[in-house]
Design a protein around this motif. Structure first.
Motif, PDB file in Angstrom:
ATOM      1  N   TRP A   1     108.404  53.695  23.465  1.00  0.00           N
ATOM      2  CA  TRP A   1     107.947  54.895  24.177  1.00  0.00           C
ATOM      3  C   TRP A   1     107.352  54.524  25.536  1.00  0.00           C
TER       4      TRP A   1
ATOM      5  N   ILE B   1     110.078  61.034  13.673  1.00  0.00           N
ATOM      6  CA  ILE B   1     109.337  61.757  14.713  1.00  0.00           C
ATOM      7  C   ILE B   1     109.370  60.976  16.016  1.00  0.00           C
TER       8      ILE B   1
ATOM      9  N   PHE C   1     107.807  67.053  23.887  1.00  0.00           N
ATOM     10  CA  PHE C   1     108.183  65.835  23.171  1.00  0.00           C
ATOM     11  C   PHE C   1     107.128  64.745  23.328  1.00  0.00           C
ATOM     12  N   GLU C   2     106.417  64.747  24.456  1.00  0.00           N
ATOM     13  CA  GLU C   2     105.310  63.817  24.630  1.00  0.00           C
ATOM     14  C   GLU C   2     104.226  64.092  23.588  1.00  0.00           C
ATOM     15  N   TRP C   3     103.920  65.368  23.368  1.00  0.00           N
ATOM     16  CA  TRP C   3     102.929  65.756  22.360  1.00  0.00           C
ATOM     17  C   TRP C   3     103.426  65.415  20.957  1.00  0.00           C
ATOM     18  N   LEU C   4     104.695  65.741  20.669  1.00  0.00           N
ATOM     19  CA  LEU C   4     105.259  65.482  19.349  1.00  0.00           C
ATOM     20  C   LEU C   4     105.175  63.995  18.994  1.00  0.00           C
ATOM     21  N   HIS C   5     105.354  63.145  19.974  1.00  0.00           N
ATOM     22  CA  HIS C   5     105.344  61.696  19.767  1.00  0.00           C
ATOM     23  C   HIS C   5     104.101  61.223  19.028  1.00  0.00           C
TER      24      HIS C   5
ATOM     25  N   SER D   1     111.245  62.226  19.437  1.00  0.00           N
ATOM     26  CA  SER D   1     110.434  62.533  20.616  1.00  0.00           C
ATOM     27  C   SER D   1     110.859  61.712  21.824  1.00  0.00           C
TER      28      SER D   1
ATOM     29  N   GLU E   1     112.474  63.561  25.023  1.00  0.00           N
ATOM     30  CA  GLU E   1     111.833  63.464  26.332  1.00  0.00           C
ATOM     31  C   GLU E   1     112.769  62.840  27.348  1.00  0.00           C
TER      32      GLU E   1
END
Length: 269
Positions: free
Chosen positions: A70, A144, A188-192, A148, A152
């Motif tokens: 990431w 997840i 997607f940053e939050w989901l990560h 993500s 992203e």
């Protein structure tokens, strides 16, 4: 190394990195380097804490792979933008607002070093997880994390492609994932960060892992993400962006509203 001592080392290294970043932005008049360094430092910390942690090796390997990949992808993507494009409009606005005051910029960079430590807390929780047999949780975390990072990356690529072909600065990207969310990259940053909550199941510090999605949502929604980005979009795109706001969900992707429903709601006001 004791995790508390590791976090102290992380803070010191982040402070040094941000100080170098502040010097770089002063030399190049581009504060976007702060985002590059933040992503790189946080990703590197996931790998560091995975190496020195005393938890189950399965969780620590997943932590290193997910956090490291990431951070590497995001920092390289941001570096290409900083290297090849003018300073982001949000930072140009801050530069004008602060009249180029370098003391304020330095405090801003120092603040990002503090956030590096804050966002390393979920990694510390995972690194202490003693549970070796929770494969369903590890599988969930990997799913997840992979979704993500891929999501992203797709959102970033779609936006970059749109910017390259838009022609006019007042056009709004409403294609691909951007049709269903005004900020799919932030979503997607939050989901990560939910991946680390799954990896930390069984850890004595498991509750710390939930600080990731919670604090990230607070920052994206109300502090440094969406408010600054949308304010800049309204300054540069005006009514086109207001129309986009009326029909498109802000963060969590969903189907856009039809022009008829937008007009109906406006008529009731």
């Amino acid at each position: 190394m004791n995790p508390i001592h590791a976090l102290a080392v992380i803070g010191s290294l982040a402070m040094a990195a941000m100080s170098v970043g502040w010097w770089w932005q002063r030399r190049h008049a581009n504060a976007g380097i702060v985002d590059v360094l933040w992503a790189a430092c946080v990703g590197a910390n996931a790998v560091l804490l995975a190496i020195i942690g005393d938890g189950a090796w399965q969780a620590r390997v997943a932590l290193a792979v997910l956090g490291g990949s990431w951070g590497l992808r995001l920092s390289l993507h941001l570096w290409r933008r900083v290297r090849d494009e003018p300073e982001d409009g949000r930072y140009r606005h801050l530069r004008a607002h602060w009249h180029g005051h370098q003391g304020k910029f330095y405090l801003f960079f120092v603040g990002q070093a503090v956030l590096v430590v804050m966002f390393s807390l979920p990694f510390a929780a995972v690194a202490r997880s003693p549970v070796a047999g929770f494969w369903p949780w590890i599988a969930l975390a990997v799913a997840i994390g992979a979704a993500s990072v891929v999501g992203e990356a797709i959102a970033d690529r779609q936006l970059a492609r749109f910017r390259a072909s838009a022609g006019r600065s007042d056009r709004v990207c409403d294609q691909g994932l951007w049709r269903y969310s005004r900020h799919p990259n932030y979503f997607f940053e939050w989901l990560h960060w939910f991946a680390y909550a799954a990896l930390a199941v069984g850890s004595p510090w498991a509750w710390l892992a939930w600080s990731g999605p919670l604090v990230m949502y607070l920052f994206l929604r109300w502090i440094s993400g969406i408010p600054y980005t949308e304010a800049q979009a309204l300054r540069t795109r005006g009514e086109s962006y207001r129309e986009y706001q009326r029909r498109t969900p802000m963060l969590i992707p969903w189907f856009p509203r039809s022009p008829a429903s937008v007009r109906s709601e406006e008529a009731r006001r």
